[in-house]
Scaffold this motif. Structure first.
Motif, PDB file in Angstrom:
ATOM      1  N   UNK A   1      28.610  86.374   9.417  1.00  0.00           N
ATOM      2  CA  UNK A   1      28.794  84.214   9.864  1.00  0.00           C
ATOM      3  C   UNK A   1      27.713  84.067  10.960  1.00  0.00           C
ATOM      4  N   UNK A   2      28.073  84.820  11.751  1.00  0.00           N
ATOM      5  CA  UNK A   2      27.498  84.296  13.342  1.00  0.00           C
ATOM      6  C   UNK A   2      26.400  85.191  14.004  1.00  0.00           C
ATOM      7  N   UNK A   3      25.705  85.738  12.548  1.00  0.00           N
ATOM      8  CA  UNK A   3      24.445  86.787  14.051  1.00  0.00           C
ATOM      9  C   UNK A   3      24.173  85.827  15.546  1.00  0.00           C
ATOM     10  N   UNK A   4      24.178  85.003  15.043  1.00  0.00           N
ATOM     11  CA  UNK A   4      23.158  84.695  16.678  1.00  0.00           C
ATOM     12  C   UNK A   4      24.656  84.431  17.518  1.00  0.00           C
ATOM     13  N   UNK A   5      25.198  85.010  17.507  1.00  0.00           N
ATOM     14  CA  UNK A   5      26.898  84.602  18.625  1.00  0.00           C
ATOM     15  C   UNK A   5      27.206  86.120  18.839  1.00  0.00           C
ATOM     16  N   UNK A   6      26.642  87.462  18.347  1.00  0.00           N
ATOM     17  CA  UNK A   6      26.657  88.328  19.004  1.00  0.00           C
ATOM     18  C   UNK A   6      27.059  88.795  20.254  1.00  0.00           C
ATOM     19  N   UNK A   7      25.554  88.668  20.800  1.00  0.00           N
ATOM     20  CA  UNK A   7      25.189  88.285  21.867  1.00  0.00           C
ATOM     21  C   UNK A   7      25.727  87.966  23.053  1.00  0.00           C
ATOM     22  N   UNK A   8      26.910  87.486  22.916  1.00  0.00           N
ATOM     23  CA  UNK A   8      27.413  86.484  23.426  1.00  0.00           C
ATOM     24  C   UNK A   8      28.628  86.934  23.082  1.00  0.00           C
ATOM     25  N   UNK A   9      29.601  86.872  22.475  1.00  0.00           N
ATOM     26  CA  UNK A   9      30.685  87.945  22.128  1.00  0.00           C
ATOM     27  C   UNK A   9      31.007  89.508  22.302  1.00  0.00           C
ATOM     28  N   UNK A  10      29.660  90.042  22.026  1.00  0.00           N
ATOM     29  CA  UNK A  10      29.604  91.962  22.466  1.00  0.00           C
ATOM     30  C   UNK A  10      28.499  91.692  23.548  1.00  0.00           C
ATOM     31  N   UNK A  11      28.795  92.021  24.828  1.00  0.00           N
ATOM     32  CA  UNK A  11      27.312  92.214  25.886  1.00  0.00           C
ATOM     33  C   UNK A  11      26.836  93.668  25.724  1.00  0.00           C
ATOM     34  N   UNK A  12      25.829  93.948  26.248  1.00  0.00           N
ATOM     35  CA  UNK A  12      25.131  95.050  25.857  1.00  0.00           C
ATOM     36  C   UNK A  12      25.595  96.212  26.192  1.00  0.00           C
ATOM     37  N   UNK A  13      26.365  95.771  27.601  1.00  0.00           N
ATOM     38  CA  UNK A  13      27.361  96.889  27.558  1.00  0.00           C
ATOM     39  C   UNK A  13      28.514  97.684  26.843  1.00  0.00           C
ATOM     40  N   UNK A  14      28.596  96.819  26.439  1.00  0.00           N
ATOM     41  CA  UNK A  14      29.310  96.801  25.222  1.00  0.00           C
ATOM     42  C   UNK A  14      29.388  97.736  24.504  1.00  0.00           C
TER      43      UNK A  14
END
Length: 174
Positions: free
Chosen positions: A101-114
């Motif tokens: 639903x919000x693919x552009x928010x994935x980087x905000x909700x899940x940081x690269x280190x996660x």
């Protein structure tokens, strides 16, 4: 309009009672339901344009919140821990919803280190939604290699391959 609101409030009250009964029967705490209702109730104080759409379709009243608060106060399961694996399944559910639903928010909700399973699942779905089919497939391939029988990963990858017109083998291996 009053009849509709009364009907809607009645339905929400019945849904709350059903949720409380189900949680109680299964030995789960209603504390999460209370926290959710508190958050949504706070939204009602905002201007309509700034409210979560859920608030407008699911009227939250102080009575609903107090009913659940009273239940939590007297429930023997108020402080019950979640069942094993519940947090992981919930994290995956959230990851799937955010990815779709919000693919552009994935980087905000899940940081690269996660590098949690949920974060990688969300990234795989978001990559697909951004039309990065190769990236999505590579991410699903890695998840499936680690969890070869996981139905979430097998189903999503099969869906994406099918939507791309690829053949999907029965055993889940591409």
């Amino acid at each position: 309009e009053r009849m509709l609101l009364r009907y809607s409030r009645g339905m929400e009250s019945q849904a709350d009672q059903a949720a409380i009964a189900l949680l109680e029967r299964t030995g789960q705490s209603s504390r999460g339901l209370l926290e959710f209702l508190d958050i949504i109730a706070d939204q009602e104080l905002m201007q309509a344009g700034r409210q979560d759409p859920y608030v407008r379709s699911h009227p939250i009243t102080r009575e609903r919140v107090e009913t659940v608060r009273d239940h939590v106060a007297r429930s023997r399961f108020a402080d019950a821990a979640s069942a094993p694996g519940f947090a992981e399944r919930h994290a995956r559910m959230r990851a799937k919803l955010i990815g779709f639903l919000e693919p552009d928010r994935v980087a905000i909700n899940f940081r690269p280190a996660d590098q949690s399973v949920a974060a990688r699942y969300a990234r795989a779905i978001a990559a697909y939604k951004r039309l990065d089919f190769a990236g999505s497939d590579a991410q699903f391939e890695a998840l499936i290699r680690e969890h070869p029988q996981d139905p979430y990963f097998l189903e999503a990858r099969a869906q994406f391959l099918l939507e791309q017109g690829a053949s999907v083998p029965v055993d889940g291996v591409v």
